[in-house]
Design a protein around this motif. Structure first.
Motif, PDB file in Angstrom:
ATOM      1  N   HIS A 118       2.773 -12.048   0.529  1.00 15.29           N
ATOM      2  CA  HIS A 118       2.243 -11.283   1.755  1.00 15.29           C
ATOM      3  C   HIS A 118       2.113  -9.734   1.315  1.00 15.29           C
ATOM      4  N   GLU A 119       3.409  -9.182   0.739  1.00 16.04           N
ATOM      5  CA  GLU A 119       3.399  -7.839   0.315  1.00 16.04           C
ATOM      6  C   GLU A 119       4.107  -7.646  -0.723  1.00 16.04           C
ATOM      7  N   ALA A 120       3.810  -6.470  -1.361  1.00 14.66           N
ATOM      8  CA  ALA A 120       4.553  -5.969  -2.701  1.00 14.66           C
ATOM      9  C   ALA A 120       4.679  -4.560  -2.095  1.00 14.66           C
ATOM     10  N   ARG A 121       5.861  -3.867  -2.667  1.00 14.98           N
ATOM     11  CA  ARG A 121       5.976  -2.699  -2.417  1.00 14.98           C
ATOM     12  C   ARG A 121       7.154  -1.962  -3.485  1.00 14.98           C
ATOM     13  N   PRO A 122       6.954  -0.729  -3.800  1.00 16.10           N
ATOM     14  CA  PRO A 122       7.742  -0.254  -4.504  1.00 16.10           C
ATOM     15  C   PRO A 122       9.269   0.066  -4.012  1.00 16.10           C
ATOM     16  N   VAL A 123      10.382  -0.175  -4.559  1.00 15.25           N
ATOM     17  CA  VAL A 123      11.753  -0.254  -4.118  1.00 15.25           C
ATOM     18  C   VAL A 123      12.567   0.674  -5.485  1.00 15.25           C
ATOM     19  N   PRO A 124      13.907   1.259  -4.850  1.00 17.95           N
ATOM     20  CA  PRO A 124      14.437   1.799  -5.924  1.00 17.95           C
ATOM     21  C   PRO A 124      15.198   0.872  -7.020  1.00 17.95           C
ATOM     22  N   ALA A 125      15.241   1.406  -8.113  1.00 14.11           N
ATOM     23  CA  ALA A 125      15.830   0.498  -9.263  1.00 14.11           C
ATOM     24  C   ALA A 125      17.280  -0.181  -8.881  1.00 14.11           C
ATOM     25  N   ALA A 126      17.814   0.260  -7.881  1.00 11.99           N
ATOM     26  CA  ALA A 126      19.230  -0.243  -7.481  1.00 11.99           C
ATOM     27  C   ALA A 126      18.870  -1.697  -6.568  1.00 11.99           C
ATOM     28  N   PHE A 127      17.605  -1.971  -6.088  1.00  6.47           N
ATOM     29  CA  PHE A 127      17.125  -3.028  -5.182  1.00  6.47           C
ATOM     30  C   PHE A 127      17.316  -4.283  -6.161  1.00  6.47           C
TER      31      PHE A 127
END
Length: 302
Positions: A118-127
């Motif tokens: 449904h969705e893709a999004r950038p996240v911090p490396a800590a995720f």
């Protein structure tokens, strides 16, 4: 602070760090042999990673919030993956879409009908999709009457005996809180089976509401060990059918055993079938708390 998709240029001669993405996805688990990749089997992870590699043109591996058994469904599954910046930048082609938007569109063109991103999004490396989660919520749907059974729904267990929902709710209340759920799960060697059960509730939704005509369990915990949700439901089905008294699941919990039940029936809990179970939602802390949450989970769960 730079946007996750616009990061400082690497030093000359240094390889650019991969970019981490979060994907939110759903699947009908009926025709999948569970989540985890297995040779010769159609699995959610295998199909997803194959599609990602085809679209991104690089090998891709994903980390999932919660592995699901064969036949179990998901509406709110979460994974994370890392892509080289050059592979990410190439995804939009000549369009004005962001790389994340382009990834969703391209995956929609290659994934089968029973698996949707449904969705893709950038996240911090800590995720971390697995260890960074605060809690997970599942629902288990049961049809215990021919009047309410819809043969077109593949996310509902057809149960041929009417259930006492009030008795199941009363039995469930004693299991709330932090306990050792060894009797309700198949443990991984060296790992803790202590979990915090935030909710285990049962309702019959009224006419006009979602899932009307069904018996619906909501199960929410900080994490679940293998087969834990299906075993919780399996124990409550025994109570709902009148086979066991309301106090029986609490005695199973207190036994903390994987042995089968003796004369008093207190042993490892029975498992319900997989098809009624759906992963609905996974919750995460704010970005600033991701690293600390992941570390706590890793240490606590061994």
């Amino acid at each position: 602070m730079p946007h996750p998709e616009v990061r400082p240029e690497p030093r000359p001669g240094a390889a650019a760090a991969p970019r981490r993405l979060r994907l939110d996805l759903s699947y009908d688990g009926t025709d999948f042999h569970g989540w985890a990749t297995q040779p010769g089997q159609r699995t959610v992870q295998g199909v997803l990673e194959e599609a990602l590699a085809r679209v991104a043109r690089v090998p891709v591996s994903v980390t999932v919030a919660g592995r699901t058994d064969a036949g179990v469904h998901a509406r709110g599954q979460v994974v994370h993956l890392d892509l080289p910046p050059e592979a990410l930048a190439a995804l939009p082609g000549r369009s004005d879409r962001t790389p994340a938007q382009a990834l969703v569109t391209r995956l929609g063109g290659v994934l089968p009908a029973d698996l949707v991103v449904h969705e893709a999004r950038p996240v911090p490396a800590a995720f971390d999709a697995r260890f960074g989660a605060l809690w997970r919520r599942y629902r288990y749907r049961i049809s215990d009457s021919p009047r309410g059974h819809d043969p077109l729904r593949r996310d509902v267990l057809r149960h041929r005996r009417e259930l006492d929902v009030d008795a199941m709710a009363a039995a469930s209340a004693a299991l709330h809180g932090e306990h050792d759920f060894l009797s309700f799960c198949r443990p991984r060697e060296g790992a803790s089976t202590v979990r915090t059960l935030r909710e285990l509730s049962w309702i019959r939704p009224a006419s006009g509401r979602a899932d009307a005509g069904l018996v619906v369990a909501t199960v929410e915990a900080d994490a679940f060990c293998h087969h834990m949700v299906r075993s919780l439901v399996g124990a409550m089905l025994q109570v709902g059918e009148g086979r066991r008294e309301i106090s029986w699941p609490a005695r199973v919990l207190a036994a903390a055993t994987r042995d089968s039940g003796g004369r008093d029936g207190v042993g490892a809990a029975p498992m319900s079938p997989p098809q009624g179970l759906t992963l609905e939602h996974v919750a995460y802390p704010p970005d600033a708390e991701l690293a600390a949450q992941s570390e706590r989970s890793r240490v606590f769960r061994g």
